[in-house]
Design a protein around this motif. Structure first.
Motif, PDB file in Angstrom:
ATOM      1  N   LYS A 179       7.109  17.364  -7.329  1.00 39.03           N
ATOM      2  CA  LYS A 179       6.446  16.219  -7.976  1.00 39.03           C
ATOM      3  C   LYS A 179       5.805  16.693  -9.282  1.00 39.03           C
ATOM      4  CE  LYS A 179       5.439  14.120  -3.540  1.00 39.03           C
ATOM      5  NZ  LYS A 179       4.484  14.023  -2.443  1.00 39.03           N
ATOM      6  N   GLY A 180       5.925  15.907 -10.334  1.00 40.63           N
ATOM      7  CA  GLY A 180       5.325  16.268 -11.621  1.00 40.63           C
ATOM      8  C   GLY A 180       6.164  17.249 -12.425  1.00 40.63           C
ATOM      9  N   PHE A 181       7.372  17.610 -11.935  1.00 36.66           N
ATOM     10  CA  PHE A 181       8.218  18.547 -12.686  1.00 36.66           C
ATOM     11  C   PHE A 181       8.430  18.018 -14.110  1.00 36.66           C
ATOM     12  CE2 PHE A 181      12.519  19.531 -14.237  1.00 36.66           C
ATOM     13  CZ  PHE A 181      12.422  20.910 -14.330  1.00 36.66           C
TER      14      PHE A 181
ATOM     15  N   ASP B  20       0.837  -1.212   0.000  1.00 42.70           N
ATOM     16  CA  ASP B  20       0.000   0.000   0.000  1.00 42.70           C
ATOM     17  C   ASP B  20       0.871   1.261   0.000  1.00 42.70           C
ATOM     18  OD1 ASP B  20      -2.186  -1.648   0.069  1.00 42.70           O
ATOM     19  OD2 ASP B  20      -2.636  -1.336   2.192  1.00 42.70           O
ATOM     20  N   LEU B  21       1.924   1.255   0.847  1.00 47.08           N
ATOM     21  CA  LEU B  21       2.818   2.424   0.889  1.00 47.08           C
ATOM     22  C   LEU B  21       3.469   2.624  -0.481  1.00 47.08           C
ATOM     23  CD1 LEU B  21       4.654   1.978   4.322  1.00 47.08           C
ATOM     24  CD2 LEU B  21       3.252   3.937   3.644  1.00 47.08           C
ATOM     25  N   ARG B  22       3.942   1.527  -1.052  1.00 50.88           N
ATOM     26  CA  ARG B  22       4.622   1.620  -2.356  1.00 50.88           C
ATOM     27  C   ARG B  22       3.659   2.131  -3.431  1.00 50.88           C
ATOM     28  NH1 ARG B  22       9.628  -1.098  -2.850  1.00 50.88           N
ATOM     29  NH2 ARG B  22       9.288  -0.847  -5.072  1.00 50.88           N
ATOM     30  N   ALA B  23       2.426   1.612  -3.426  1.00 54.80           N
ATOM     31  CA  ALA B  23       1.458   2.027  -4.453  1.00 54.80           C
ATOM     32  C   ALA B  23       1.171   3.531  -4.328  1.00 54.80           C
ATOM     33  CB  ALA B  23       0.174   1.214  -4.321  1.00 54.80           C
ATOM     34  N   SER B  24       1.137   4.036  -3.098  1.00 55.67           N
ATOM     35  CA  SER B  24       0.849   5.463  -2.907  1.00 55.67           C
ATOM     36  C   SER B  24       1.974   6.333  -3.473  1.00 55.67           C
ATOM     37  CB  SER B  24       0.633   5.776  -1.423  1.00 55.67           C
ATOM     38  OG  SER B  24       1.869   5.702  -0.728  1.00 55.67           O
ATOM     39  N   LYS B  25       3.150   5.732  -3.675  1.00 58.71           N
ATOM     40  CA  LYS B  25       4.293   6.472  -4.236  1.00 58.71           C
ATOM     41  C   LYS B  25       4.541   6.111  -5.695  1.00 58.71           C
ATOM     42  CE  LYS B  25       6.601   6.117   0.230  1.00 58.71           C
ATOM     43  NZ  LYS B  25       7.723   5.482   0.918  1.00 58.71           N
ATOM     44  N   GLY B  26       3.651   5.321  -6.297  1.00 60.92           N
ATOM     45  CA  GLY B  26       3.859   4.898  -7.696  1.00 60.92           C
ATOM     46  C   GLY B  26       4.991   3.903  -7.825  1.00 60.92           C
ATOM     47  N   MET B  27       5.270   3.157  -6.769  1.00 63.50           N
ATOM     48  CA  MET B  27       6.404   2.231  -6.777  1.00 63.50           C
ATOM     49  C   MET B  27       5.979   0.770  -6.933  1.00 63.50           C
ATOM     50  SD  MET B  27       9.353   3.713  -6.785  1.00 63.50           S
ATOM     51  CE  MET B  27      10.020   5.361  -6.567  1.00 63.50           C
ATOM     52  N   VAL B  28       4.723   0.555  -7.346  1.00 65.81           N
ATOM     53  CA  VAL B  28       4.284  -0.786  -7.747  1.00 65.81           C
ATOM     54  C   VAL B  28       3.842  -0.664  -9.204  1.00 65.81           C
ATOM     55  CG1 VAL B  28       2.630  -2.651  -7.354  1.00 65.81           C
ATOM     56  CG2 VAL B  28       3.494  -1.342  -5.410  1.00 65.81           C
ATOM     57  N   LEU B  29       4.322  -1.559 -10.059  1.00 64.22           N
ATOM     58  CA  LEU B  29       3.998  -1.432 -11.484  1.00 64.22           C
ATOM     59  C   LEU B  29       2.489  -1.472 -11.698  1.00 64.22           C
ATOM     60  CD1 LEU B  29       6.654  -3.709 -13.240  1.00 64.22           C
ATOM     61  CD2 LEU B  29       6.689  -1.221 -12.901  1.00 64.22           C
TER      62      LEU B  29
ATOM     63  N   ALA C  85       7.987  13.480 -20.608  1.00 64.79           N
ATOM     64  CA  ALA C  85       8.579  12.806 -19.443  1.00 64.79           C
ATOM     65  C   ALA C  85       8.541  13.799 -18.289  1.00 64.79           C
ATOM     66  CB  ALA C  85      10.016  12.394 -19.729  1.00 64.79           C
ATOM     67  N   SER C  86       8.482  13.273 -17.075  1.00 66.78           N
ATOM     68  CA  SER C  86       8.451  14.171 -15.915  1.00 66.78           C
ATOM     69  C   SER C  86       8.867  13.398 -14.671  1.00 66.78           C
ATOM     70  CB  SER C  86       7.037  14.732 -15.690  1.00 66.78           C
ATOM     71  OG  SER C  86       6.213  13.772 -15.072  1.00 66.78           O
ATOM     72  N   LEU C  87       9.120  14.123 -13.590  1.00 64.36           N
ATOM     73  CA  LEU C  87       9.188  13.448 -12.306  1.00 64.36           C
ATOM     74  C   LEU C  87       7.795  12.895 -12.024  1.00 64.36           C
ATOM     75  CD1 LEU C  87      11.356  15.871 -10.095  1.00 64.36           C
ATOM     76  CD2 LEU C  87      12.087  13.951 -11.531  1.00 64.36           C
ATOM     77  N   SER C  88       7.739  11.809 -11.285  1.00 58.98           N
ATOM     78  CA  SER C  88       6.451  11.223 -10.923  1.00 58.98           C
ATOM     79  C   SER C  88       5.602  12.258 -10.192  1.00 58.98           C
ATOM     80  CB  SER C  88       6.702  10.015 -10.034  1.00 58.98           C
ATOM     81  OG  SER C  88       5.552   9.696  -9.290  1.00 58.98           O
ATOM     82  N   THR C  89       4.292  12.178 -10.355  1.00 61.37           N
ATOM     83  CA  THR C  89       3.426  13.096  -9.594  1.00 61.37           C
ATOM     84  C   THR C  89       3.275  12.628  -8.145  1.00 61.37           C
ATOM     85  OG1 THR C  89       1.323  11.993 -10.096  1.00 61.37           O
ATOM     86  CG2 THR C  89       2.103  13.615 -11.696  1.00 61.37           C
TER      87      THR C  89
ATOM     88  N   ALA D 248       0.176  -0.701 -15.273  1.00 60.68           N
ATOM     89  CA  ALA D 248       0.205  -0.268 -16.677  1.00 60.68           C
ATOM     90  C   ALA D 248      -0.650   0.976 -16.898  1.00 60.68           C
ATOM     91  CB  ALA D 248      -0.267  -1.410 -17.576  1.00 60.68           C
ATOM     92  N   ALA D 249      -1.693   1.153 -16.066  1.00 60.39           N
ATOM     93  CA  ALA D 249      -2.619   2.267 -16.264  1.00 60.39           C
ATOM     94  C   ALA D 249      -2.116   3.557 -15.617  1.00 60.39           C
ATOM     95  CB  ALA D 249      -3.978   1.884 -15.671  1.00 60.39           C
ATOM     96  N   ASP D 250      -0.972   3.489 -14.932  1.00 60.61           N
ATOM     97  CA  ASP D 250      -0.493   4.661 -14.183  1.00 60.61           C
ATOM     98  C   ASP D 250       0.901   5.055 -14.670  1.00 60.61           C
ATOM     99  OD1 ASP D 250       0.306   6.557 -12.391  1.00 60.61           O
ATOM    100  OD2 ASP D 250      -0.051   5.346 -10.581  1.00 60.61           O
ATOM    101  N   TYR D 251       0.981   6.180 -15.411  1.00 61.25           N
ATOM    102  CA  TYR D 251       2.280   6.619 -15.953  1.00 61.25           C
ATOM    103  C   TYR D 251       3.310   6.867 -14.854  1.00 61.25           C
ATOM    104  CZ  TYR D 251       0.000   7.410 -20.495  1.00 61.25           C
ATOM    105  OH  TYR D 251      -0.674   7.270 -21.677  1.00 61.25           O
ATOM    106  N   ASP D 252       2.847   7.140 -13.632  1.00 60.71           N
ATOM    107  CA  ASP D 252       3.819   7.352 -12.546  1.00 60.71           C
ATOM    108  C   ASP D 252       4.669   6.110 -12.286  1.00 60.71           C
ATOM    109  OD1 ASP D 252       3.396  10.013 -11.963  1.00 60.71           O
ATOM    110  OD2 ASP D 252       1.785   9.607 -10.532  1.00 60.71           O
ATOM    111  N   THR D 253       4.226   4.964 -12.806  1.00 55.72           N
ATOM    112  CA  THR D 253       5.007   3.730 -12.598  1.00 55.72           C
ATOM    113  C   THR D 253       5.784   3.326 -13.855  1.00 55.72           C
ATOM    114  OG1 THR D 253       3.360   2.067 -13.275  1.00 55.72           O
ATOM    115  CG2 THR D 253       3.157   2.953 -11.043  1.00 55.72           C
ATOM    116  N   TRP D 254       5.717   4.125 -14.909  1.00 57.89           N
ATOM    117  CA  TRP D 254       6.500   3.837 -16.120  1.00 57.89           C
ATOM    118  C   TRP D 254       7.902   4.418 -15.893  1.00 57.89           C
ATOM    119  CZ3 TRP D 254       3.718   4.011 -21.482  1.00 57.89           C
ATOM    120  CH2 TRP D 254       2.495   3.346 -21.384  1.00 57.89           C
ATOM    121  N   SER D 255       8.668   3.715 -15.118  1.00 60.95           N
ATOM    122  CA  SER D 255       9.913   4.275 -14.618  1.00 60.95           C
ATOM    123  C   SER D 255      10.900   3.154 -14.344  1.00 60.95           C
ATOM    124  CB  SER D 255       9.637   5.039 -13.314  1.00 60.95           C
ATOM    125  OG  SER D 255       9.450   4.123 -12.242  1.00 60.95           O
ATOM    126  N   THR D 256      12.020   3.537 -13.743  1.00 60.65           N
ATOM    127  CA  THR D 256      12.954   2.528 -13.226  1.00 60.65           C
ATOM    128  C   THR D 256      12.941   2.562 -11.694  1.00 60.65           C
ATOM    129  OG1 THR D 256      14.733   4.156 -13.316  1.00 60.65           O
ATOM    130  CG2 THR D 256      14.518   2.701 -15.226  1.00 60.65           C
TER     131      THR D 256
END
Ligand SMILES: Cc1cc2nc3c(=O)[nH]c(=O)nc-3n(C[C@H](O)[C@H](O)[C@H](O)COP(=O)(O)OP(=O)(O)OC[C@H]3O[C@@H](n4cnc5c(N)ncnc54)[C@H](O)[C@@H]3O)c2cc1C
Length: 368
Positions: A300-302, A230-239, A315-319, A241-249
């Motif tokens: 966030k979102g820069f 849950d903590l990870r998902a709130s930070k976009g740290m769980v893959l 491309a941006s920083l995650s929101t 596909a529908a959330d661009y905040d997780t299209w990252s490394t």
């Protein structure tokens, strides 16, 4: 034959084609593919989950060997612990889910980290106060220098923060220049997990708070896993596909480790953590890269609003988190690098600290 695109095999969804691509579903196929590629003098990129890789838009001028081996084998089970051997290509989070379902302790706080088990020792994967060095006993590897399978004990790997001898054989010290793949290709990972039924002591303040326990307390394994997810998902740290905040490394920069005298130049409220690794001679402090980025003016979102040094919102920083650099749907590798360079330079100008990328950069560098 159509060429395979790295963009289709990396979580940031960027990167051009490879000259050749081999999928290795067995260990024999894997060692054969690596040995043949090396023998032919062809550049080699070993890839599994593609979640810590940023490859050039021009692609990879060599052979990609994709590790697709699977399997969890119990080697030993006593009253107190279990020793397991996991194939390198096995999805890491499935291993964590399996361990929690079996009531085995040690890796529950590493829930939700994408990628393969074989990659976990490469950068000593870690999160929420845990890392793989705490449970890893040994690994079996293909050594590309001596051309055979050898076993390396945890102590041989010289684990550090997001570091090991494996990672150091990819990324040359103090440069972004990489060899794409390490000297040692991990074939399997042996872990020793305790049979306590409860979690390991909670070592991370934010996790303790979310669990409503004190630091050092334990909790039911499933509770830890779900809270971390849950903590990870709130930070976009769980893959997702529908959330661009997780299209990252994941985290794009490591947390800088600096001499205490450098940390002392930061404002009092800047987060800092005592840090000690084998071989350290001077007092060092680990800083929060996310804080440095945020307080250098990169929110966030820069990048979403085409701020100077960004790329029309591609491309941006995650929101959700300033540490993740994200593809907003149609970014190229160059777009991600442009933002990364702007952020690295802005942090250096503001704080005099140069952030270092965490993912392996193949055929590309941040701007000079
Ligand atoms: C949303 C998100 C969240 C993340 N969160 C975390 C986190 O909390 N903590 C953390 O530490 N990391 C995190 N990461 C980074 C990444 O998930 C890990 O580094 C992961 O272990 C990479 O595994 P992979 O199979 O995807 O490796 P790949 O990206 O395929 O490869 C990465 C590098 O490792 C090498 N490699 C891969 N497999 C092997 C092998 N078997 N033997 C030798 N070398 C190999 C490759 O050659 C390459 O150089 C996150 C990434 C994402 C996208």
């Amino acid at each position: 034959m159509t060429q395979k695109l790295l963009a289709h095999h990396t979580t940031a969804r960027v990167g051009g084609p490879a000259n050749a691509w081999i999928v290795a579903a067995t260990e024999a196929q894997l060692t054969r593919a690596i040995a043949a590629t090396d023998a032919g003098g062809t550049p080699l990129l070993v890839l599994s989950g593609g979640s810590n890789l940023l490859v050039s838009d021009a692609g990879f001028p060599g052979t990609v060997v994709q590790i697709a081996t699977e399997g969890i084998e119990v080697l030993e089970s006593t009253d107190t612990h279990v020793r397991v051997r996991i194939a390198a290509g096995h999805d890491w989070d499935s291993v964590v889910a399996w361990s929690v379902a079996q009531g085995l302790t040690g890796i529950e706080a590493l829930s939700g980290i994408p990628g393969s088990t074989g990659a976990t020792p490469v950068q000593n994967v870690g999160a929420y106060g845990a890392d793989i060095s705490q449970t890893l006993e040994s690994i079996r590897v293909w050594d590309r220098e001596v051309h055979k399978v050898v076993e390396l004990a945890a102590a041989d790997l010289e684990f550090g923060y997001r570091d090991s001898i494996i990672k150091r054989s990819i990324v040359s010290a103090n440069t972004d220049v990489t060899h794409a793949s390490p000297r040692w290709i991990v074939l399997s990972v042996d872990l020793k997990l305790a049979k306590s039924g409860q979690s390991a002591p909670v070592r991370y303040t934010q996790l303790a708070r979310a669990l409503n326990v004190e630091l050092g307390d334990t909790a039911p394994l499933e509770h830890i896993r779900q809270t971390v997810l849950d903590l990870r998902a709130s930070k976009g740290m769980v893959l997702n596909a529908a959330d661009y905040d997780t299209w990252s490394t994941g985290s794009f920069f490591t947390n800088p480790i600096v001499p205490a005298s450098v940390a002392a130049t930061l404002p009092d409220h800047a987060p800092r953590f005592a840090h000690h690794e084998a071989g350290d001679t001077a007092e060092t402090v680990k800083l929060s890269a996310a804080w440095l980025i945020d307080h250098a003016g990169f929110r966030k979102g820069f990048g979403l609003h085409n701020e100077p040094g960004t790329v029309d919102g591609r491309a941006s920083l995650s929101t959700k988190h300033t540490l993740a650099l994200t593809n907003r749907g149609n970014a190229k590798t160059q777009d991600l690098l442009r933002i990364a360079t702007t952020v690295r330079d802005g942090v250096a100008d503001t704080w005099g600290i140069t952030l270092v990328p965490e993912p392996v950069l193949v055929g590309v560098q941040l701007g000079r």
